[in-house]
Enzyme design. Sequence first.
Site, PDB file in Angstrom:
ATOM      1  N   GLY A 219      34.862  48.035  34.935  1.00 58.24           N
ATOM      2  CA  GLY A 219      34.339  48.467  36.166  1.00 58.24           C
ATOM      3  C   GLY A 219      34.355  46.986  37.123  1.00 58.24           C
ATOM      4  N   ASP A 246      43.116  46.801  46.325  1.00 57.13           N
ATOM      5  CA  ASP A 246      43.165  47.219  47.799  1.00 57.13           C
ATOM      6  C   ASP A 246      42.199  48.195  48.283  1.00 57.13           C
ATOM      7  OD1 ASP A 246      45.053  45.251  47.883  1.00 57.13           O
ATOM      8  OD2 ASP A 246      46.638  46.877  47.619  1.00 57.13           O
TER       9      ASP A 246
END
Length: 316
Positions: A219, A246
């Site tokens: 996570g 990104d």
Amino acid sequence: MILTVTANPALDLTWEIDRIEIGGAHRADTGAVRAGGKGLNVARIAQAQGFEVCAVTTCGGATGAELRDELDASGVPHVLIPVTAPTRRSVAWVDRALGDTTIVNERGANPSAQEWSAFTAAVRGRVAAASVLVISGSFPPGAPSTILPELIAAGAGRPVIVDTSGPALLTAADAGASVLKPNRAELAEATGMADPIEGARSLIARGAGLVLLSLGDDGMYAVTADRMLRARLSEPLAGNPTGAGDAAVAAAATLLADGDDDPEHILCRATAWSAAAVLMPLAGEIHPTWRDLERALILDGDSPVPAAPHDPEEPV
């Protein structure tokens, strides 16, 4: 408008292979070629989600011509600064059997002083129209140490997101970047701290506003001066992690462009978009089920950081 800056772009080459065997010979269908570099991926994702963008980057040589042609065809608004050195390449091998990806990135070549001057001038000339400035990716070996602080200073008065690695990560914190997005390995390399939360807090102490700390399958954390939150899925997703970071940056940029700077909102959107990127074959895209992924997130506060030495996120 979201203005993205990519100082070290790459021509991305991607092949899908049934199974990679070290030392073996492989056959693959025709690979995909795309104008790459972290800031270009951010711009693609943000534009696909309906946001106005402009991407500033460089191009040089035969690979730069391919990058220019693909970027022209993509429809992403952009400004290309010509440089003498050829644009680097980034090669990704996607192993279908294992569900993972092996990446080799060329380091890139340093532009001349005149080319750097043209590059920074292009950013300064367009930042006034931007609501968010995103500076993403590595800098080529030998790049002047003043370039990153100059770019961050150009974004004064608006959120500035920086996604980079090495000493540049510390430079960005010292320059007061609004958001930094390292992964575990990048943070440890830059700070020398084994504990990623301590490393993130050290960046906050240096002047960063928010650290989005990516832990791959474990996570993502959002760390500020007074908050620490973790968002994760119940199970990891198999796929291509190239561009997952990104996507997280694009999520932060789009929320900030809409005036939402709540760390919890940014964390959840960034985690969902990062996961949705893993489900896509190429960097610069997110799966349309990202809203379902966002609803499925488990959100924790002040939770321990799992010890996971492998982070599948791609290097910059």
